[in-house]
Design an enzyme around this catalytic site. Sequence first.
Site, PDB file in Angstrom:
ATOM      1  N   ASN A  15     -10.950  -2.359  -5.394  1.00 16.42           N
ATOM      2  CA  ASN A  15     -10.154  -1.387  -6.162  1.00 16.42           C
ATOM      3  C   ASN A  15     -10.797  -1.012  -7.510  1.00 16.42           C
ATOM      4  O   ASN A  15     -10.367  -0.061  -8.161  1.00 16.42           O
ATOM      5  CB  ASN A  15      -8.718  -1.877  -6.387  1.00 16.42           C
ATOM      6  N   ASP A  55       0.833  -1.208   0.000  1.00 16.50           N
ATOM      7  CA  ASP A  55       0.000   0.000   0.000  1.00 16.50           C
ATOM      8  C   ASP A  55       0.870   1.262   0.000  1.00 16.50           C
ATOM      9  O   ASP A  55       2.014   1.242   0.448  1.00 16.50           O
ATOM     10  CB  ASP A  55      -0.908  -0.031   1.243  1.00 16.50           C
TER      11      ASP A  55
END
Length: 252
Positions: free
Chosen positions: A82, A34
């Site tokens: 996502n 991330d």
Amino acid sequence: MKLEAFAEPGSEEAVLLESIDAGKLPRHIAVIMDGNGRWAGLRKLPRVAGHRTGIDSVRNIVESCRKLGIESLTLYAFSTENWKRPRLEVRTLMRLLKEFIRKEMRSVNENNIRFLAIGRIHELDESVREELRRFSELTARNTGMTLSVARNYSGRAEITDAVNRILSECRAGGPVIVTEDIISGSLYTAGLPDPDLLIRTSGEMRISNFLLWQIAYSEIYVTPTLWPDFRRKHLLEAIAAYQLRDRRYGGI
Ligand code: IPE
Ligand code: IPE
Ligand code: MG
């Protein structure tokens, strides 16, 4: 730890390696990669620039894990959530995956690494599926390390898919009593050991729907380092921290 071909004598990495016990390495490391967007934002670059540099981190971490002798590495590359991102970003992420496969397939194979795509792969574009299939087939018999890449992945979807699989096996005359082993064996990660160490970069203290079943007893390591900056040194720091943990599994 053997230092040859791994770290310059006297370097920071060599010192870290000295502190690592080769007999107590995690068998399986899982990573929530991330912070690509924040990395780009800090440089006033478009988010996709962070994803592109993040590929260099992937290459570095795959190589490092292989050299260390880690049995299994699982990378979270794209979650089912996502898809909410802008179309251009999603398209770039898909393109970068294809590029990564084309560029790295040979060296991954030469390094005896088996590639596995996990997630709802059947929902991806045919062109992406084709690349993933070629990569998996080419490396299927490799035994040095398993590199799993989670794509269109969600831990809840994985468990749901496993339950449906078990149900259809039951209907076809399979077992009627479900055990933990049957569930584990019906997940995308069937046959892999559960992650010993779960790393999340860029500081967020959450799981974001990753490997929900498998991380029951994983040691969690969160680092503020953003994924595009995360390299071998940071991996060694994470492993050193892991080795200081007291894994009790509910005992004393
Ligand atoms: C991780 O970086 C890559 C993916 C989730 C695909 P992000 O793109 O989430 O970066 P941040 O969290 O916005 O910084
Ligand atoms: C987790 O990162 C998913 C991947 C690394 C692929 P996100 O950036 O999507 O997670 P949230 O939104 O911060 O929970
Ligand atoms: Mg993020």
